[in-house]
Design an enzyme around this catalytic site. Structure first.
Site, mmCIF file in Angstrom:
data_model
loop_
_atom_site.group_PDB
_atom_site.id
_atom_site.type_symbol
_atom_site.label_atom_id
_atom_site.label_comp_id
_atom_site.label_asym_id
_atom_site.label_seq_id
_atom_site.Cartn_x
_atom_site.Cartn_y
_atom_site.Cartn_z
ATOM 1 N N HIS A 47 4.678 20.309 26.628
ATOM 2 C CA HIS A 47 5.213 18.994 26.268
ATOM 3 C C HIS A 47 6.696 18.856 26.577
ATOM 4 C CE1 HIS A 47 1.520 17.653 24.541
ATOM 5 N NE2 HIS A 47 1.504 18.575 23.599
ATOM 6 N N ARG A 72 5.306 28.519 26.032
ATOM 7 C CA ARG A 72 4.006 27.853 25.918
ATOM 8 C C ARG A 72 3.672 27.240 27.274
ATOM 9 N NH1 ARG A 72 2.195 23.199 21.605
ATOM 10 N NH2 ARG A 72 3.978 22.066 22.449
ATOM 11 N N GLU A 151 -6.196 24.328 17.495
ATOM 12 C CA GLU A 151 -5.691 22.998 17.114
ATOM 13 C C GLU A 151 -6.759 21.911 17.182
ATOM 14 O OE1 GLU A 151 -2.383 22.173 19.741
ATOM 15 O OE2 GLU A 151 -3.270 23.358 21.349
ATOM 16 N N ASP A 177 -1.981 18.414 16.231
ATOM 17 C CA ASP A 177 -3.255 18.135 16.889
ATOM 18 C C ASP A 177 -4.428 18.452 15.979
ATOM 19 O OD1 ASP A 177 -2.756 17.048 19.500
ATOM 20 O OD2 ASP A 177 -1.886 18.961 20.051
#
Length: 268
Positions: A47, A72, A151, A177
């Protein structure tokens, strides 16, 4: 070889580690996290604004600041996971792992044979960990962590199977999430009671399987709650939020200027 403990050593000994979280692809920002005292810094290629080139420079900057290096990856990008461990990431977090097969494929990209299928080229990783190539090969599978993000409800249903993957070191919970899926998209409630119960259940199962448990936390109270649930890797502090809050605070300090009726300065 350095005598400093690796992130994997700290987490396996039960030590709590708080990681800063970086979305902005400016190497000095994660370095500042490290120099401020964060034990670890996570760069977000899912993200955040990071690409591979940014990540390579930033992993070195984090090491320069004295912190552990976490990344990540984007959803399903296991090839990138292998490249990032080559560039010195000590821990890889893979989002949206929903099945045994996905967990296996991710973990095998991070580990050398016989535990995985990682290809050999760790020149930068060995350098940043202060090891020779021989030392790095001997230690890499133990020192390099693969954490699968849990998630979704699908992931929770598959958790027992996911935790059987030998080459997977643990899980990392994404409460935002998770709350969306638990509510069928009706609400974002990462700090709510239902989400908290699900997180506690994930931690309990993970620890029972002898794996490591990490989680994304949105405030200090959540860090404390997560610690008592059994999590030992916890995020706290995001660079974009730091900048936003600091900018607003600085402007409030001079808000009195809005009441000044004088005209513009004319001294030059």
């Amino acid at each position: 070889m350095t005598d400093k403990p690796f992130l994997a050593d700290k987490l396996r000994s039960g030590q709590a580690v708080v990681t800063g979280w970086s979305l902005l692809s400016e190497p000095m920002v994660p370095e500042l996290f490290a120099r401020a005292g964060y034990e670890a810094v996570t760069i977000d290629l899912q993200h955040g604004m990071y690409d591979f080139d940014d990540a390579c420079t930033t992993l070195a900057a984090i090491a320069l600041g004295g912190a552990h290096r976490i990344a990540r990856i984007p959803v399903g990008d296991n090839a990138l996971a292998g490249r990032l461990v080559d560039m010195g990431a000590e821990c890889l977090i893979a989002p949206m792992i929903n099945s045994l097969k996905e967990a296996e494929e991710f973990a095998r990209a991070v580990k050398y044979p016989p535990e995985g299928e990682r290809s050999w080229s760790p020149f930068r990783a060995a350098m940043l960990s202060e090891q020779t190539s021989d030392q790095y090969l001997k230690n890499a599978n133990r020192q390099t962590l693969a954490l699968a993000m849990i998630e979704t409800e699908e992931a929770m249903d598959a958790l027992d199977d996911i935790l059987t993957v030998d080459s997977l070191d643990g899980v990392f919970v994404g409460p935002s999430d998770l709350s969306l899926t638990l509510s069928k998209g009706a609400a974002l409630d990462p700090n709510g009671a239902r989400t908290s119960e699900a997180c506690a259940d994930i931690a309990q199962k993970t620890l029972a399987a002898g794996k490591l448990a990490g989680i994304f936390c949105l405030n200090a109270d959540k860090v404390e709650e997560a610690y008592h649930q059994g999590f030992r890797l916890m995020s706290h502090g995001i660079d974009t939020i730091f900048l936003d809050h600091s900018a607003r605070t600085c402007l409030r300090e001079v808000a009195w200027l809005g009441d000044v009726k004088d005209g513009p300065a004319t001294g030059y």
